[in-house]
Motif scaffolding. Structure first.
Motif, short mmCIF file in Angstrom:
data_model
loop_
_atom_site.label_atom_id
_atom_site.label_comp_id
_atom_site.label_asym_id
_atom_site.label_seq_id
_atom_site.Cartn_x
_atom_site.Cartn_y
_atom_site.Cartn_z
N ALA A 134 66.21 28.47 10.53
CA ALA A 134 65.81 28.85 9.30
C ALA A 134 65.08 30.02 9.52
N GLU A 135 65.30 30.97 8.27
CA GLU A 135 64.51 32.31 8.43
C GLU A 135 63.28 31.96 7.88
N LYS A 136 62.20 32.09 8.64
CA LYS A 136 60.74 31.94 8.10
C LYS A 136 59.90 33.02 7.90
N ARG A 137 59.15 33.13 6.77
CA ARG A 137 58.21 34.37 6.61
C ARG A 137 57.03 34.15 7.73
N LYS A 138 56.95 35.14 8.40
CA LYS A 138 55.75 35.07 9.17
C LYS A 138 54.32 35.13 8.58
N THR A 139 53.32 34.24 8.76
CA THR A 139 52.36 34.06 8.12
C THR A 139 51.01 34.01 8.87
N LEU A 140 50.00 34.82 8.34
CA LEU A 140 48.89 34.90 8.89
C LEU A 140 47.80 33.97 8.04
N ILE A 141 47.02 33.04 8.84
CA ILE A 141 45.98 32.27 7.99
C ILE A 141 44.68 32.81 8.20
N VAL A 142 43.65 32.97 7.36
CA VAL A 142 42.73 33.58 7.21
C VAL A 142 41.62 32.45 7.24
N GLY A 143 40.98 32.25 8.39
CA GLY A 143 40.23 30.99 8.57
C GLY A 143 40.59 30.19 9.57
N ALA A 144 39.99 29.81 10.77
CA ALA A 144 40.37 29.00 11.68
C ALA A 144 39.61 27.70 11.84
N GLY A 145 39.07 27.26 10.63
CA GLY A 145 38.08 26.17 10.43
C GLY A 145 39.03 24.98 10.05
N SER A 146 38.41 23.73 9.65
CA SER A 146 39.23 22.70 9.14
C SER A 146 40.20 22.80 8.15
N ALA A 147 40.12 24.02 7.07
CA ALA A 147 40.97 24.16 6.11
C ALA A 147 42.22 24.92 6.77
N GLY A 148 41.95 25.98 7.54
CA GLY A 148 42.93 26.86 8.16
C GLY A 148 43.77 25.82 9.04
N LEU A 155 52.04 23.48 7.29
CA LEU A 155 53.21 24.54 7.28
C LEU A 155 54.26 24.46 8.49
N LEU A 156 53.70 23.70 9.64
CA LEU A 156 54.69 23.47 11.02
C LEU A 156 55.46 22.46 10.64
N HIS A 157 54.82 21.59 10.00
CA HIS A 157 55.70 20.29 9.45
C HIS A 157 56.26 20.34 8.30
N HIS A 158 56.51 21.30 7.76
CA HIS A 158 56.99 21.47 6.28
C HIS A 158 58.35 22.06 6.46
N GLU A 159 59.48 21.24 6.58
CA GLU A 159 60.81 21.81 6.89
C GLU A 159 61.47 22.69 6.00
N GLU A 160 60.96 22.25 4.64
CA GLU A 160 61.80 22.99 3.54
C GLU A 160 61.23 24.31 3.17
N GLY A 161 59.97 24.47 3.64
CA GLY A 161 59.16 25.71 3.13
C GLY A 161 59.83 27.06 4.14
N SER A 245 49.30 19.56 -1.96
CA SER A 245 50.12 19.61 -0.88
C SER A 245 50.11 21.33 -0.21
N VAL A 246 50.67 21.36 0.62
CA VAL A 246 50.73 22.86 1.11
C VAL A 246 51.59 23.68 -0.14
N SER A 247 52.47 22.99 -0.47
CA SER A 247 53.04 23.63 -1.65
C SER A 247 52.39 24.36 -2.81
N ALA A 248 51.05 23.74 -2.92
CA ALA A 248 49.92 24.14 -4.00
C ALA A 248 49.35 25.30 -3.41
N ILE A 249 49.78 26.02 -2.56
CA ILE A 249 49.17 27.12 -2.04
C ILE A 249 49.44 28.25 -3.36
N ARG A 250 48.70 28.92 -3.78
CA ARG A 250 48.99 29.67 -4.74
C ARG A 250 48.81 31.16 -4.42
N ASN A 251 49.24 32.16 -5.38
CA ASN A 251 49.09 33.65 -5.35
C ASN A 251 47.61 33.53 -5.75
#
Length: 608
Positions: A134-148, A155-161, A245-251
């Motif tokens: 699948a063509e995935k959009r490369k994503t940078l995560i700001v924050g390497a704590g528990s939330a990140g 995101l790694l497990h979200h096949e449809e994303g 879920s991860v799909s709730a990540i918003r603009n």
């Protein structure tokens, strides 16, 4: 694959592994023995097979979603295999007085390897092969704590994303160059632009829920230097508990960049005031009025009266609230104009509400400059009608939705709201009803506010029109404004003008720039055009003038103003003359009345 088919497949697979393991285990130790034909081997195989399936069901190995397998699932496999081997050992000892420990140990290892491998191979296949197609959009995560890390895992497990995380950035230097889920922490937040360029990042997710508004704004300004889309995650508690879920990540929205933390309200006191009560909201179909209704429904009033002049707007909020709360709350739509004194008194007499929130008003500053009579009719006479009806029928609390434009008003809209404040301040002196006003600044997203206008201009390709590069305003969100109104009703003793500490004012030009970039455009593509200050507008707005400020707060970030009203006889005499005045006289009179303390004597409109 359906559950019965999946269960049958796993049982057949495990059965083959169990039988294969015990025979291979013995063959590795005794390659030339005739033990294969013995009854002991057959018995051991059958007991091992039965006990494996027993413990597999006990530890729910057939119910797990193996594409998300981790250490916990491996522990369950180890427990099931170990107990099945021990069961076979006990059976051997009972049968022949001896246990073939070496054979069973090799069988145990083969079980762990093959059963674990069969489960984890699906996860590896899913992670490596399926995702690569699948063509995935490369994503940078700001924050390497528990939330990140939670965001990265989902995101790694979200096949449809359509997003795939490729790296982290974090200001914690102890994490620099470390790897989480094979993703490297490759820099600090300040290095976001170079990381985005080097790794061809298309999306950035801000995954630090503890950030303050100012920190979010700082990070966003850094991210805005890139062409990547910037998003923000919801509260980590909501993600972890499954509310979102991860799909709730918003603009990122303009509200995130205001630079002020929302006011936390006293929920328990509000509940005591509203739960089981009858509540009436005027202007219930408007931006603020409808949100007040939504907020009130959270506290389970007995009845909610939706009063408004616009048929469709009242119909819309009535349908919305009945769908969500109709089983618990009696919601009654009332079509009425606050200018119709007889109708308003009739409503108060029929329904006897406990609390009235008066949100009906004309609020557009330039429009009211051209229509001062209409502003007076709605904002002055409308407020007077509702307030006096509350006084007449002994309503417990009346809350007026006011504005920062009522401070030293140079425009008709602000002046009419200040006159409305003075009406209820005078009534509060002699009434059993608790009268109170609430002032706040501009409300983001409300009808007539700059945000919907800017969005339409951006959608049309620009330019965005701003009156002046230095013009500033206070801003708050619709839900926050509505909650403040409800809180004021609880704090009211009578006659107060409550004011929210709204932090620092925001430049309209900065708001426009942020909205352009949040919409995915550059300033060069859309452009900003300065049109000049419109009739009645201030360059800067105030919430209280210098004589009205009280330093102490009656509630966190809520002040009581000392706005002094004109004496009632004089005020009501002026109001009685409004209907006889020309348009220009109406404008001059309402401005003079609202700013009465600046003059020794108000003469305009009284025969001067």
């Amino acid at each position: 694959m359906t559950y019965p088919k999946r269960l049958s497949l796993l049982i057949l697979l495990d059965s083959a592994i169990v039988l294969f393991s015990i025979y291979i285990g013995y063959f590795l130790l005794h390659p030339f023995s005739n033990f294969y034909t013995s009854k002991l081997l057959l018995m051991s195989s059958l007991i091992l097979l039965a006990s494996h399936h027993l413990f597999a069901f006990l530890y729910r190995l057939y119910n797990k979603v193996w594409e998300y397998a981790s250490v916990g699932e491996l522990v369950s496999i180890a427990k099931a295999v170990t107990f099945s081997i021990l069961t076979a050992a006990i059976a051997q000892y009972i049968a022949v007085g001896h246990v073939y420990w070496r054979v069973l140990f090799i069988t145990w290892m083969l079980h762990i390897l093959l059963i674990g491998g069969s489960r984890f191979s699906w996860r590896m296949l899913r992670d490596r092969l399926i995702k690569s197609k699948a063509e995935k959009r490369k994503t940078l995560i700001v924050g390497a704590g528990s939330a990140g890390t939670t965001v990265a895992r989902q995101l790694l497990h979200h096949e449809e994303g359509d997003q795939i995380p490729v790296a982290f950035v974090d200001d914690d230097l102890t994490k620099y160059k470390l790897e989480i889920f094979d993703l490297t922490v490759c820099g600090t937040i300040e290095q976001i632009p170079e990381v985005v360029e080097k790794r061809e990042i298309r999306d950035i997710i801000i995954a630090i829920p503890s950030l303050s508004k100012k920190e979010i704004r700082r990070i966003y300004e850094i991210c805005a230097q890139t062409d990547a889309d910037v998003k923000i995650m919801p509260l980590i508690e909501d993600v972890m508990t499954g509310k979102v879920s991860v799909s709730a990540i918003r603009n990122v929205e303009v509200e995130d960049l205001l630079g002020r933390e929302p006011v936390q309200l006293d929920i328990s006191r509000i509940s005591e005031s509203i739960t089981g009560a009858t509540v009436l909201v005027t202007g219930a179909g408007g931006s603020i009025g409808s949100e007040i209704c939504r907020q009130i429904c959270h506290f389970a009033p007995k009845k909610l009266l939706l009063l408004g002049h616009g048929e469709f707007s009242i119909y819309s909020i009535d349908m919305e609230l009945n769908k969500r709360y109709g089983q618990e709350i009696e919601i009654i739509p009332i079509i009425a104009d606050v200018q119709d004194r007889g109708r308003i008194f009739e409503v108060m007499q029929d329904y006897q509400p406990d609390v009235v929130y008066h949100a009906a008003a004309h609020k557009h500053v330039p429009l009211m400059e051209y229509n001062p009579r209409e502003a007076v009719k709605n904002n002055v006479f409308g407020t007077k009608n509702v307030a006096e009806a509350c006084d007449t029928f002994g309503i417990h609390t009346f809350v007026l939705v006011s504005t920062d434009k009522a401070v030293n008003p140079p425009n008709v809209m602000g002046a009419t709201k200040r006159v409305a404040e003075m009406i209820i301040q005078n009534l509060a002196k002699e009434s059993q009803t608790k009268f109170v006003a609430v002032r706040f600044g501009n409300v983001l997203g409300s009808r007539g506010s700059v945000i919907p206008l800017f969005k339409k201009q951006i959608e049309a390709g620009g330019p965005v029109t701003v009156t002046h590069p230095d013009m500033t305003r206070y801003f708050m969100t619709i839900p926050e404004a509505s909650r403040l109104v409800i809180q004021a009703g609880v704090l009211a003793r009578g006659g107060e003008v409550f004011v929210l500490d709204m932090g620092e004012p925001v430049k309209i030009s900065d708001l426009a720039k942020n909205l352009i970039t949040l919409s995915g455009y550059t300033l060069e593509e859309i452009g900003i055009e300065y049109s000049g200050i419109r009739p009645g507008e201030k360059m800067y707005e105030e919430l209280l003038n210098e004589n009205e400020v009280q330093k102490e707060q009656v509630f966190p970030k809520i002040h009581i103003g000392k706005a002094e009203p004109m004496e009632k006889t004089e005020l009501f005499a002026i109001i009685d003359r409004f209907e006889q005045l020309s348009i220009e006289e109406t404008r001059d009179t309402v401005l003079a009345t609202a700013n009465w303390k600046k003059k020794k004597k108000v003469e305009v409109g009284l025969g001067s």
